[in-house]
Design a protein around this motif. Structure first.
Motif, PDB file in Angstrom:
ATOM      1  N   ALA A 164     -37.976 -22.209 -34.387  1.00 47.37           N
ATOM      2  CA  ALA A 164     -38.713 -21.948 -33.151  1.00 47.37           C
ATOM      3  C   ALA A 164     -40.209 -21.863 -33.426  1.00 47.37           C
ATOM      4  CB  ALA A 164     -38.215 -20.657 -32.505  1.00 47.37           C
ATOM      5  N   PHE A 165     -40.567 -21.189 -34.512  1.00 51.44           N
ATOM      6  CA  PHE A 165     -41.988 -21.082 -34.871  1.00 51.44           C
ATOM      7  C   PHE A 165     -42.571 -22.457 -35.187  1.00 51.44           C
ATOM      8  CE2 PHE A 165     -45.364 -20.744 -38.007  1.00 51.44           C
ATOM      9  CZ  PHE A 165     -46.219 -19.811 -37.424  1.00 51.44           C
ATOM     10  N   ASP A 166     -41.822 -23.268 -35.910  1.00 56.09           N
ATOM     11  CA  ASP A 166     -42.325 -24.595 -36.275  1.00 56.09           C
ATOM     12  C   ASP A 166     -42.540 -25.469 -35.043  1.00 56.09           C
ATOM     13  OD1 ASP A 166     -42.548 -24.147 -38.960  1.00 56.09           O
ATOM     14  OD2 ASP A 166     -40.591 -24.971 -39.472  1.00 56.09           O
ATOM     15  N   LEU A 167     -41.628 -25.407 -34.077  1.00 60.20           N
ATOM     16  CA  LEU A 167     -41.813 -26.213 -32.864  1.00 60.20           C
ATOM     17  C   LEU A 167     -43.019 -25.705 -32.080  1.00 60.20           C
ATOM     18  CD1 LEU A 167     -40.778 -28.556 -31.190  1.00 60.20           C
ATOM     19  CD2 LEU A 167     -39.384 -26.929 -29.895  1.00 60.20           C
ATOM     20  N   ALA A 168     -43.215 -24.384 -32.048  1.00 62.49           N
ATOM     21  CA  ALA A 168     -44.387 -23.827 -31.363  1.00 62.49           C
ATOM     22  C   ALA A 168     -45.673 -24.254 -32.060  1.00 62.49           C
ATOM     23  CB  ALA A 168     -44.288 -22.306 -31.306  1.00 62.49           C
ATOM     24  N   ALA A 169     -45.681 -24.242 -33.394  1.00 64.90           N
ATOM     25  CA  ALA A 169     -46.867 -24.684 -34.142  1.00 64.90           C
ATOM     26  C   ALA A 169     -47.137 -26.165 -33.897  1.00 64.90           C
ATOM     27  CB  ALA A 169     -46.681 -24.421 -35.633  1.00 64.90           C
ATOM     28  N   LEU A 170     -46.079 -26.960 -33.832  1.00 64.13           N
ATOM     29  CA  LEU A 170     -46.237 -28.395 -33.560  1.00 64.13           C
ATOM     30  C   LEU A 170     -46.756 -28.625 -32.144  1.00 64.13           C
ATOM     31  CD1 LEU A 170     -45.886 -31.303 -34.502  1.00 64.13           C
ATOM     32  CD2 LEU A 170     -43.491 -31.169 -33.774  1.00 64.13           C
ATOM     33  N   ALA A 171     -46.237 -27.868 -31.175  1.00 64.81           N
ATOM     34  CA  ALA A 171     -46.732 -27.967 -29.805  1.00 64.81           C
ATOM     35  C   ALA A 171     -48.202 -27.588 -29.726  1.00 64.81           C
ATOM     36  CB  ALA A 171     -45.900 -27.085 -28.884  1.00 64.81           C
ATOM     37  N   THR A 172     -48.598 -26.583 -30.502  1.00 61.48           N
ATOM     38  CA  THR A 172     -50.009 -26.177 -30.547  1.00 61.48           C
ATOM     39  C   THR A 172     -50.867 -27.292 -31.109  1.00 61.48           C
ATOM     40  OG1 THR A 172     -49.293 -23.900 -30.914  1.00 61.48           O
ATOM     41  CG2 THR A 172     -51.606 -24.397 -31.345  1.00 61.48           C
ATOM     42  N   ALA A 173     -50.376 -27.954 -32.162  1.00 68.25           N
ATOM     43  CA  ALA A 173     -51.109 -29.082 -32.743  1.00 68.25           C
ATOM     44  C   ALA A 173     -51.287 -30.195 -31.720  1.00 68.25           C
ATOM     45  CB  ALA A 173     -50.379 -29.595 -33.979  1.00 68.25           C
ATOM     46  N   ALA A 174     -50.222 -30.488 -30.970  1.00 69.31           N
ATOM     47  CA  ALA A 174     -50.310 -31.543 -29.952  1.00 69.31           C
ATOM     48  C   ALA A 174     -51.283 -31.149 -28.848  1.00 69.31           C
ATOM     49  CB  ALA A 174     -48.928 -31.807 -29.368  1.00 69.31           C
ATOM     50  N   GLU A 175     -51.266 -29.882 -28.460  1.00 65.24           N
ATOM     51  CA  GLU A 175     -52.206 -29.437 -27.426  1.00 65.24           C
ATOM     52  C   GLU A 175     -53.644 -29.517 -27.919  1.00 65.24           C
ATOM     53  OE1 GLU A 175     -52.886 -25.685 -24.354  1.00 65.24           O
ATOM     54  OE2 GLU A 175     -51.017 -25.857 -25.485  1.00 65.24           O
ATOM     55  N   LEU A 176     -53.867 -29.152 -29.171  1.00 64.39           N
ATOM     56  CA  LEU A 176     -55.209 -29.299 -29.753  1.00 64.39           C
ATOM     57  C   LEU A 176     -55.641 -30.754 -29.761  1.00 64.39           C
ATOM     58  CD1 LEU A 176     -54.937 -26.793 -32.737  1.00 64.39           C
ATOM     59  CD2 LEU A 176     -56.730 -26.748 -30.991  1.00 64.39           C
ATOM     60  N   LEU A 177     -54.709 -31.629 -30.079  1.00 63.60           N
ATOM     61  CA  LEU A 177     -55.023 -33.060 -30.088  1.00 63.60           C
ATOM     62  C   LEU A 177     -55.438 -33.524 -28.692  1.00 63.60           C
ATOM     63  CD1 LEU A 177     -54.999 -35.633 -31.850  1.00 63.60           C
ATOM     64  CD2 LEU A 177     -52.603 -35.936 -31.189  1.00 63.60           C
ATOM     65  N   GLY A 178     -54.702 -33.101 -27.681  1.00 61.09           N
ATOM     66  CA  GLY A 178     -55.057 -33.478 -26.318  1.00 61.09           C
ATOM     67  C   GLY A 178     -56.386 -32.918 -25.879  1.00 61.09           C
ATOM     68  N   ALA A 179     -56.651 -31.662 -26.238  1.00 65.22           N
ATOM     69  CA  ALA A 179     -57.933 -31.053 -25.885  1.00 65.22           C
ATOM     70  C   ALA A 179     -59.085 -31.760 -26.585  1.00 65.22           C
ATOM     71  CB  ALA A 179     -57.922 -29.565 -26.241  1.00 65.22           C
ATOM     72  N   GLY A 180     -58.891 -32.121 -27.864  1.00 66.84           N
ATOM     73  CA  GLY A 180     -59.929 -32.849 -28.580  1.00 66.84           C
ATOM     74  C   GLY A 180     -60.210 -34.197 -27.959  1.00 66.84           C
ATOM     75  N   GLU A 181     -59.148 -34.885 -27.511  1.00 62.37           N
ATOM     76  CA  GLU A 181     -59.333 -36.178 -26.852  1.00 62.37           C
ATOM     77  C   GLU A 181     -60.141 -36.022 -25.564  1.00 62.37           C
ATOM     78  OE1 GLU A 181     -58.720 -39.148 -27.732  1.00 62.37           O
ATOM     79  OE2 GLU A 181     -57.162 -39.135 -29.272  1.00 62.37           O
ATOM     80  N   ARG A 182     -59.867 -34.961 -24.817  1.00 62.73           N
ATOM     81  CA  ARG A 182     -60.594 -34.760 -23.554  1.00 62.73           C
ATOM     82  C   ARG A 182     -62.065 -34.463 -23.824  1.00 62.73           C
ATOM     83  NH1 ARG A 182     -59.093 -33.958 -18.275  1.00 62.73           N
ATOM     84  NH2 ARG A 182     -60.976 -33.869 -16.990  1.00 62.73           N
ATOM     85  N   VAL A 183     -62.356 -33.666 -24.834  1.00 65.83           N
ATOM     86  CA  VAL A 183     -63.752 -33.364 -25.167  1.00 65.83           C
ATOM     87  C   VAL A 183     -64.477 -34.640 -25.592  1.00 65.83           C
ATOM     88  CG1 VAL A 183     -65.271 -32.146 -26.772  1.00 65.83           C
ATOM     89  CG2 VAL A 183     -63.318 -30.959 -25.756  1.00 65.83           C
TER      90      VAL A 183
END
Length: 302
Positions: A164-183
């Motif tokens: 569960a922690f690993d999937l949450a960390a991976l989801a966080t990485a994907a969200e960071l990737l999306g936020a970086g793309e928007r910036v």
């Protein structure tokens, strides 16, 4: 290895993008920050209708990453990582698809996000998932993330907390990737419009090089995120989280610099992504933690 999304995954990504583009997600983020949850809850319901809250149990980590990159690109408010990544895996026998829940997982996630609006609150203590009661609110660099101390109570039957922690960390990485793309997208649009000394500042080589470095960093992070989604081992997840955090941080720093003084203002929507990136970099394991875990795994396999 060449990774490409399937036609179904591409269609799902397009559906999310269409929905979020038509929605005033920045306005929902600002309302959520001010304590008005109505726009955010309405958006939550629409995304849940597309199946976002069920992806962790009914799809694969690839679809989870597709969804969370879109959530990051549009700065969608709410405890998505907790409700749609960690808890569905931690509570496999509990149907959470129609509810909003949150969890604290000390020391990596010391506070429960948005515990003031959720239906269920949990905490991990003594390697057990427990029900929790909400206590004092804490400040956050991202005003749309309302953080609360919680007190752990009675344990509940749970699944694999490490997965569960690993999937949450991976989801966080994907969200960071999306936020970086928007910036990056906003920054490129800005430098094409802003002029200095009679020229658009985007025509200067120094600006081009900085934006190109952001593009490269994000392009290097994406294969690691997708690779961890295809094969979500702890080492791959940690590598993805580290690289996505570095890429998003670079995007935020360069975006702030090319926007100049206006980039520091809360009135500019850019601030929503800058603060989200700042908050997510240490969330679900700091870069230092994931580097240590990555190193330990590499040394163990030698």
């Amino acid at each position: 290895m060449r990774f490409e999304l399937t036609a179904e995954q591409t269609g799902f990504a397009r559906s999310l993008e269409d929905l979020l583009t038509r929605t005033d997600t920045a306005g929902a983020n600002r309302s959520w920050s001010d304590g008005d949850h109505r726009p955010g809850l309405a958006l939550w319901s629409r995304l849940a209708g597309l199946g976002v809250t069920s992806l962790a149990t009914e799809a694969t980590p690839v679809e989870v990453c597709v969804a969370f990159e879109a959530l990051g690109r549009h700065a969608v408010p709410g405890p998505w990582i907790e409700s749609a990544a960690f808890l569905p895996v931690a509570l496999p026998d509990v149907d959470l698809s129609g509810s909003m829940a949150t969890v604290a997982v000390p020391p990596h996630v010391p506070f429960a996000t948005d515990a003031d609006v959720v239906n269920q609150v949990y905490a991990v203590a003594d390697a057990r998932l427990r029900r929790a009661t909400v206590q004092e609110q804490q400040g956050s660099v991202d005003r749309s993330r309302h953080l609360f101390e919680v007190a752990a109570g009675d344990p509940v039957e749970h699944g694999d907390l490490t997965a569960a922690f690993d999937l949450a960390a991976l989801a966080t990485a994907a969200e960071l990737l999306g936020a970086g793309e928007r910036v990056l997208e906003n920054s490129v649009a800005h430098v094409k419009q802003r002029s200095q000394f009679g020229r658009a500042i985007g025509s200067y080589q120094a600006i081009k090089h900085q934006l190109a470095d952001v593009r490269i960093a994000l392009d290097f992070a994406r294969p690691l995120v997708h690779g961890a989604a295809v094969n979500p081992k702890p080492r791959a997840v940690s590598a993805a989280k580290v690289q996505a955090a570095e890429a998003a941080n670079r995007a935020a720093r360069v975006g702030l610099q090319v926007h100049g003084a206006i980039g520091y203002t809360a009135e500019l929507d850019l601030s929503l992504w800058l603060l989200r990136i700042r908050a997510l970099i240490p969330a679900w394991g700091t870069p230092a933690h994931h580097r240590e875990r990555l190193l330990a795994d590499l040394l163990e396999t030698r």
